[in-house]
Each structure stands twice: as C-alpha cells, then as structure tokens.
Write a protein that holds these residues in place. Sequence first.
Motif, short mmCIF file in Angstrom:
data_model
loop_
_atom_site.label_atom_id
_atom_site.label_comp_id
_atom_site.label_asym_id
_atom_site.label_seq_id
_atom_site.Cartn_x
_atom_site.Cartn_y
_atom_site.Cartn_z
N GLU A 19 0.81 -1.23 0.00
CA GLU A 19 0.00 0.00 0.00
C GLU A 19 0.84 1.28 0.00
O GLU A 19 0.31 2.36 -0.28
CB GLU A 19 -0.95 -0.01 1.20
CG GLU A 19 -2.08 -1.02 1.09
CD GLU A 19 -1.70 -2.44 1.47
OE1 GLU A 19 -2.58 -3.32 1.44
OE2 GLU A 19 -0.51 -2.68 1.79
N SER A 20 2.15 1.15 0.27
CA SER A 20 3.01 2.34 0.24
C SER A 20 3.57 2.61 -1.15
O SER A 20 4.20 3.65 -1.37
CB SER A 20 4.17 2.17 1.23
OG SER A 20 5.07 1.15 0.80
N THR A 21 3.36 1.71 -2.10
CA THR A 21 3.82 1.93 -3.47
C THR A 21 3.14 3.18 -4.03
O THR A 21 1.92 3.34 -3.88
CB THR A 21 3.49 0.71 -4.35
OG1 THR A 21 4.15 -0.44 -3.81
CG2 THR A 21 3.94 0.93 -5.78
N PRO A 22 3.89 4.08 -4.66
CA PRO A 22 3.26 5.31 -5.18
C PRO A 22 2.15 5.01 -6.18
O PRO A 22 2.15 3.97 -6.84
CB PRO A 22 4.44 6.03 -5.85
CG PRO A 22 5.67 5.48 -5.20
CD PRO A 22 5.35 4.07 -4.87
N LEU A 23 1.22 5.94 -6.28
CA LEU A 23 0.14 5.85 -7.26
C LEU A 23 0.50 6.74 -8.45
O LEU A 23 0.58 7.96 -8.31
CB LEU A 23 -1.18 6.30 -6.64
CG LEU A 23 -1.64 5.58 -5.37
CD1 LEU A 23 -3.00 6.12 -4.93
CD2 LEU A 23 -1.69 4.07 -5.56
N ALA A 24 0.70 6.13 -9.61
CA ALA A 24 1.06 6.90 -10.81
C ALA A 24 0.97 5.97 -12.01
O ALA A 24 1.74 5.02 -12.12
CB ALA A 24 2.47 7.47 -10.69
N ASN A 25 0.02 6.25 -12.90
CA ASN A 25 -0.13 5.40 -14.09
C ASN A 25 -0.37 6.30 -15.31
O ASN A 25 -1.50 6.73 -15.55
CB ASN A 25 -1.29 4.41 -13.91
CG ASN A 25 -1.36 3.38 -15.02
OD1 ASN A 25 -0.97 3.65 -16.15
ND2 ASN A 25 -1.87 2.20 -14.70
#
Length: 331
Positions: free
Chosen positions: A113-119
């Motif tokens: 859940e700490s993985t960055p959000l970016a797509n």
Amino acid sequence: MKVLFIGGTGTISQAVSELAVKKGIDLYLFNRGNSNHLAPAEAKIIEGNIRNPEEAKEKLKGYDFDAVVDWVAFTPEHVRNDIEIFRGKTDQYIFISSASAYQKPQTSYLIDESTPLANPYWEYSQNKIACENLLMAEYRKNDFPITIIRPSHTYGKTSIPAALNSHQAPWSLVDRMRRGKKILVHGDGSSLWTMTHNSDFARAFVPLLGNMRTLGHAFQITSDETLNWDQIFRAIARAAGVEKLDLVHVASEKIAEYDQRFRGSLLGDKAVSVVFDNSKIKRFVPEFKATVSFAEGVKKSINWYDNHPEEKQIDEDWNKLMDQIIAENGS
C-alpha cells in the motif's frame, strides 16, 4: 449491522453480497434494478440512479448506515456526488479503487500500500487515483470516514480471466483453445501476475465492514499465488481439457499499436511483473487466507460455462484481431 452497497451484483460485489448476508449483515442494494436477479434473496433492494444526487437523496431519505460501499464509482464526479449524498448518513464510506493505480513502471516488483500511485498509460487508473486523492483530502479536512480498497484481477464463475480475452464474450478464449487456434500472449510470457477468486476477496473484505480501525487506510486484497502468463494460459487450457496449446508471444508495445485499449490494460497494468504483499490486510483481518488456486478457480468457471451453453458467446471481432496480430507478428 446495516450496510448499503451501491451496485452489489457485479463480479466482485456479488460474492461479497452473498457472504455479507450469510454473516448476518442487514444488506441493502441501491441500483437501477437491471441485475437484481443476481442479488441474494436476503438483500433489500432500493431502486434508483446514484448518478442523480437529488433522486438518490430522496430514495435514501430516512436511512442511515454503518457502512456504505460504492462498487461503481469511477471518476471524481462520482465520488463528489457520494460525499454529498452520504455525509452524515454513514459511519464508513468504502471506495473501490484498483491496484492498476500503482506506479507504472514500478520501481519494485513487490507491491504494497506504500507503493506510489502513478499510471501514465491508463485513464481508468488515473481517475481512480484522482478519486483516492479527493477522498483522502476530504478525510483529512472534514473527517469524512473513508476506507479505500484496491483489488487486482478478481474473477468469478462467469469469468475467463486473461490479459488478452474478449470483455464482451469471455468464452471466446476457451473456444479458440478448444478449436486448436493459436493463442496470443503479451511479452515473452514470463512476467508475473496474480489472479484472485471473488470468494477469497469476499473473505477479506466483509470483516472490514463497520471496522472503524480502517478509516483513513487503503488496503489491497489479492491472492498470494503468483504465476507467469504462460502458466496462466496453460492452466486455462488444462481446465478446458486442451492438451496441446500453441502460444504465440508478441511484445506488449506492438500489441498496443493495434488497439488503443491495450495501452491501458497491458502497458498500464499487465505487461510488467507484479507480486502483492498482503501483510496489511492480514494484520487487520488475521483470519484471512486466500484458498482458491487459479487452477481450481478457472476450472469452476469453465464448468459453469459447460453447464450453461447458452452463455458461450463468441466475439468474432476479437477473434479476427487476434488472428491479425498473430499473422503479422508471430513466428
């Protein structure tokens, strides 16, 4: 406990609805009534259009809920409407996001859940990220009681899950296999992926309902089984009774040139290896353990179709596209 599901009859939410009523939850479904034959008999139906806030407010007048789950919110506008409708009417608002929102390409194959959000590849994922950001701001500024869930490739009995299959007619892939047609696989087939059966997802999700410890948190819920794509396609073939499978590997970037939709679903999701670390959901739901292997789950799906031959629809446009890509790129 009184819970409202907006939707509640989709691939993931149907399994959750069934388990929720089995656990004694007083479940209400708010939807347009198109698929309520799929709802549990114990669920109470409120027919209405959640996209019309004034209508929804009128339909829900006098109701209060311990938890509200929106299974069909995809854009910030949808979420803003929900905040307007449910502020003061629920102790917990659960937003269904997506694991596709995680960083692509990610800096580590291991996702938590700490993985960055970016797509940058997929508008669907970008909208989910925007929804999450809006909700977290509303939680921090105005104490709106949010919990965020990020599923990944979750399937049920009417699904034949694969990176390259028809969304309109999932049986199309199995039909190709049984007819001995070549099967397109993105990349070299060695990238890692996780398939999650909806019954496993439900076992992790239902204990989060009404759990105030989850407010302000995001959770991913997936199986712990990791397979590469060649293994996934071969598992589908074995479940379908196909002994000889002819896999043709084509680069994801090349496949995406044929249809813009592949840019999101492949480059923005399934083209790179992903392994999920489910430590967080297991801390909050210690009893959770995914028990349905992909081999077992996809066998259930194929058995369901074999027992419902009227559902074996074939997408000929998808078939022609697969044939074209294979003919122009396969060796």
